[in-house]
Write a protein that holds these residues in place. Structure first.
Motif, PDB file in Angstrom:
ATOM      1  N   GLY A 136      43.489  41.684  73.326  1.00  0.00           N
ATOM      2  CA  GLY A 136      43.867  40.828  74.473  1.00  0.00           C
ATOM      3  C   GLY A 136      44.571  39.434  73.858  1.00  0.00           C
ATOM      4  N   VAL A 137      45.656  39.229  74.737  1.00  0.00           N
ATOM      5  CA  VAL A 137      46.587  37.973  74.673  1.00  0.00           C
ATOM      6  C   VAL A 137      46.795  37.035  75.560  1.00  0.00           C
ATOM      7  CG1 VAL A 137      48.696  37.143  73.656  1.00  0.00           C
ATOM      8  CG2 VAL A 137      47.700  39.131  72.569  1.00  0.00           C
ATOM      9  N   TRP A 138      46.346  36.014  75.230  1.00  0.00           N
ATOM     10  CA  TRP A 138      46.436  34.920  76.494  1.00  0.00           C
ATOM     11  C   TRP A 138      47.536  33.670  76.033  1.00  0.00           C
ATOM     12  CZ3 TRP A 138      42.104  36.995  74.536  1.00  0.00           C
ATOM     13  CH2 TRP A 138      41.111  37.634  75.427  1.00  0.00           C
ATOM     14  N   ASN A 139      48.468  33.689  76.970  1.00  0.00           N
ATOM     15  CA  ASN A 139      49.501  32.549  76.747  1.00  0.00           C
ATOM     16  C   ASN A 139      49.148  31.454  77.740  1.00  0.00           C
ATOM     17  OD1 ASN A 139      51.761  30.933  76.718  1.00  0.00           O
ATOM     18  ND2 ASN A 139      53.223  32.676  76.132  1.00  0.00           N
ATOM     19  N   PRO A 140      48.494  30.067  77.258  1.00  0.00           N
ATOM     20  CA  PRO A 140      48.228  29.132  78.017  1.00  0.00           C
ATOM     21  C   PRO A 140      49.182  28.457  78.646  1.00  0.00           C
ATOM     22  CG  PRO A 140      46.827  29.046  76.357  1.00  0.00           C
ATOM     23  CD  PRO A 140      47.931  30.204  75.998  1.00  0.00           C
ATOM     24  N   GLN A 141      50.394  28.388  77.768  1.00  0.00           N
ATOM     25  CA  GLN A 141      51.679  27.651  78.310  1.00  0.00           C
ATOM     26  C   GLN A 141      52.251  28.349  79.572  1.00  0.00           C
ATOM     27  OE1 GLN A 141      55.848  27.125  76.391  1.00  0.00           O
ATOM     28  NE2 GLN A 141      54.499  25.846  75.212  1.00  0.00           N
ATOM     29  N   SER A 142      52.550  29.537  79.641  1.00  0.00           N
ATOM     30  CA  SER A 142      52.857  30.307  80.685  1.00  0.00           C
ATOM     31  C   SER A 142      51.827  31.139  81.603  1.00  0.00           C
ATOM     32  CB  SER A 142      53.797  31.640  80.423  1.00  0.00           C
ATOM     33  OG  SER A 142      52.868  32.626  79.457  1.00  0.00           O
ATOM     34  N   ASP A 143      50.666  30.601  81.444  1.00  0.00           N
ATOM     35  CA  ASP A 143      49.570  31.035  82.422  1.00  0.00           C
ATOM     36  C   ASP A 143      49.667  32.490  82.531  1.00  0.00           C
ATOM     37  OD1 ASP A 143      47.188  30.683  83.807  1.00  0.00           O
ATOM     38  OD2 ASP A 143      48.380  30.194  85.752  1.00  0.00           O
ATOM     39  N   ARG A 144      49.610  33.324  81.501  1.00  0.00           N
ATOM     40  CA  ARG A 144      49.732  34.957  81.635  1.00  0.00           C
ATOM     41  C   ARG A 144      48.768  35.473  80.449  1.00  0.00           C
ATOM     42  NH1 ARG A 144      55.359  37.641  81.808  1.00  0.00           N
ATOM     43  NH2 ARG A 144      54.251  39.078  82.548  1.00  0.00           N
ATOM     44  N   ALA A 145      48.596  36.440  80.665  1.00  0.00           N
ATOM     45  CA  ALA A 145      47.577  37.338  79.595  1.00  0.00           C
ATOM     46  C   ALA A 145      48.005  38.736  79.651  1.00  0.00           C
ATOM     47  CB  ALA A 145      45.845  37.292  80.282  1.00  0.00           C
ATOM     48  N   PHE A 146      47.903  39.536  78.583  1.00  0.00           N
ATOM     49  CA  PHE A 146      48.469  40.620  78.063  1.00  0.00           C
ATOM     50  C   PHE A 146      47.271  41.621  77.542  1.00  0.00           C
ATOM     51  CE2 PHE A 146      51.784  38.007  77.757  1.00  0.00           C
ATOM     52  CZ  PHE A 146      52.503  38.126  78.975  1.00  0.00           C
ATOM     53  N   MET A 147      47.063  42.821  77.882  1.00  0.00           N
ATOM     54  CA  MET A 147      46.294  43.609  77.317  1.00  0.00           C
ATOM     55  C   MET A 147      47.031  44.571  76.346  1.00  0.00           C
ATOM     56  SD  MET A 147      43.057  45.965  78.725  1.00  0.00           S
ATOM     57  CE  MET A 147      44.149  47.550  79.150  1.00  0.00           C
ATOM     58  N   GLN A 148      46.310  44.998  75.486  1.00  0.00           N
ATOM     59  CA  GLN A 148      47.270  46.219  74.662  1.00  0.00           C
ATOM     60  C   GLN A 148      46.041  47.217  74.193  1.00  0.00           C
ATOM     61  OE1 GLN A 148      48.645  45.803  70.410  1.00  0.00           O
ATOM     62  NE2 GLN A 148      50.748  45.693  71.274  1.00  0.00           N
ATOM     63  N   VAL A 149      46.417  48.513  73.904  1.00  0.00           N
ATOM     64  CA  VAL A 149      45.556  49.541  73.281  1.00  0.00           C
ATOM     65  C   VAL A 149      46.267  50.359  72.672  1.00  0.00           C
ATOM     66  CG1 VAL A 149      43.980  51.445  73.601  1.00  0.00           C
ATOM     67  CG2 VAL A 149      44.014  49.626  75.394  1.00  0.00           C
ATOM     68  N   GLY A 150      46.125  50.679  71.485  1.00  0.00           N
ATOM     69  CA  GLY A 150      46.963  51.262  70.482  1.00  0.00           C
ATOM     70  C   GLY A 150      46.173  52.063  69.372  1.00  0.00           C
TER      71      GLY A 150
END
Length: 242
Positions: free
Chosen positions: A222-236
């Motif tokens: 899980g990655v959160w970007n406070p500056q752009s107010d976005r969050a991403f999830m990755q499964v691999g």
């Protein structure tokens, strides 16, 4: 410049004292990099590299693409490793069809028109009793230019990572990264966003899945970007590594 890199590559490979060839491939739901979702969809990445001179030098190629063809990347990389310290150079070329920059000239190394960038990365990993990982990455050449395309911004990404839990087949790691430009020239903008600050907060969980004696690490990130107010999830999954 590319010709010189190839000559150096052939020279390095000829110095095969205690050399070893490595190859790995990963399959994942997207490609995340420093708080940015570079590509979505099913993505496969691979790395072919060669280590020699008792592990002091590593040179190789890294590539990635997704299942729908909207993401294509091919990079050269060279690193020098001494103990826990590493100095790496990544020559990154993302030639995805929808790119807004020059994505049609692989061998273009003109500073004001190239579609690639060169990232210099210094990193240090502390000992096992305090397994903190620190890195400093500065884009020293390429498509990291000011508004008038007259000089580099030297955008910099500083990162710290620490394992929170590691036992048996499980590993949980946390990381945080911030950005700024060394040559802002009065502007706060950089390669990663419109201003300086934290762009990458990550939590990664890895499980070493085994089929007989073969290990295929599964991971969730899980990655959160406070500056752009976005969050991403990755499964691999790491398909193979040798």
């Amino acid at each position: 410049m590319t010709r010189h890199f190839i000559i150096l590559l052939l020279l390095f490979c000829s110095l095969h004292t205690y050399g070893q060839l490595h190859f790995n491939a990963n399959l994942q739901t997207n490609h995340l990099w420093r708080g940015i979702e570079v590509a979505d969809g099913l993505v496969i990445t691979s790395d072919l590299n060669y280590t020699f001179l008792n592990g002091l030098v590593n040179v190789g190629f890294w590539g990635g693409t997704n299942s729908i063809g909207s993401y294509k990347e091919f990079n050269n990389h060279l690193s020098f490793n001494y103990g826990r310290f590493s100095l790496a150079f990544w020559d990154t070329y993302n030639f995805s069809p929808g790119a807004s920059y020059n994505n049609r000239e692989f061998f273009n190394y003109k500073a004001n028109s190239t579609g690639r960038f060169l990232d210099a990365i210094a990193s240090y990993r502390f000992n096992e009793s305090f397994p903190l990982f620190l890195s400093w990455s500065t884009i020293v050449f390429g498509r990291d230019r000011n508004e008038t395309n007259t000089s580099n911004k030297y955008s910099t990404f500083c990162y710290a990572e620490y394992p929170l839990f590691k036992q048996n087949k499980w590993c949980v790691e946390s990381g945080i990264g911030g950005v700024f430009a060394l040559n802002g020239s009065g502007s706060k903008s950089n390669f990663y966003g419109d201003t300086y600050g934290i762009v990458h907060v990550a939590l990664k969980v890895t499980y070493d899945f085994k089929v007989g004696s073969y290990c295929m690490p599964l991971y969730f990130c899980g990655v959160w970007n406070p500056q752009s107010d976005r969050a991403f999830m990755q499964v691999g999954v790491q398909l193979f590594s040798f």
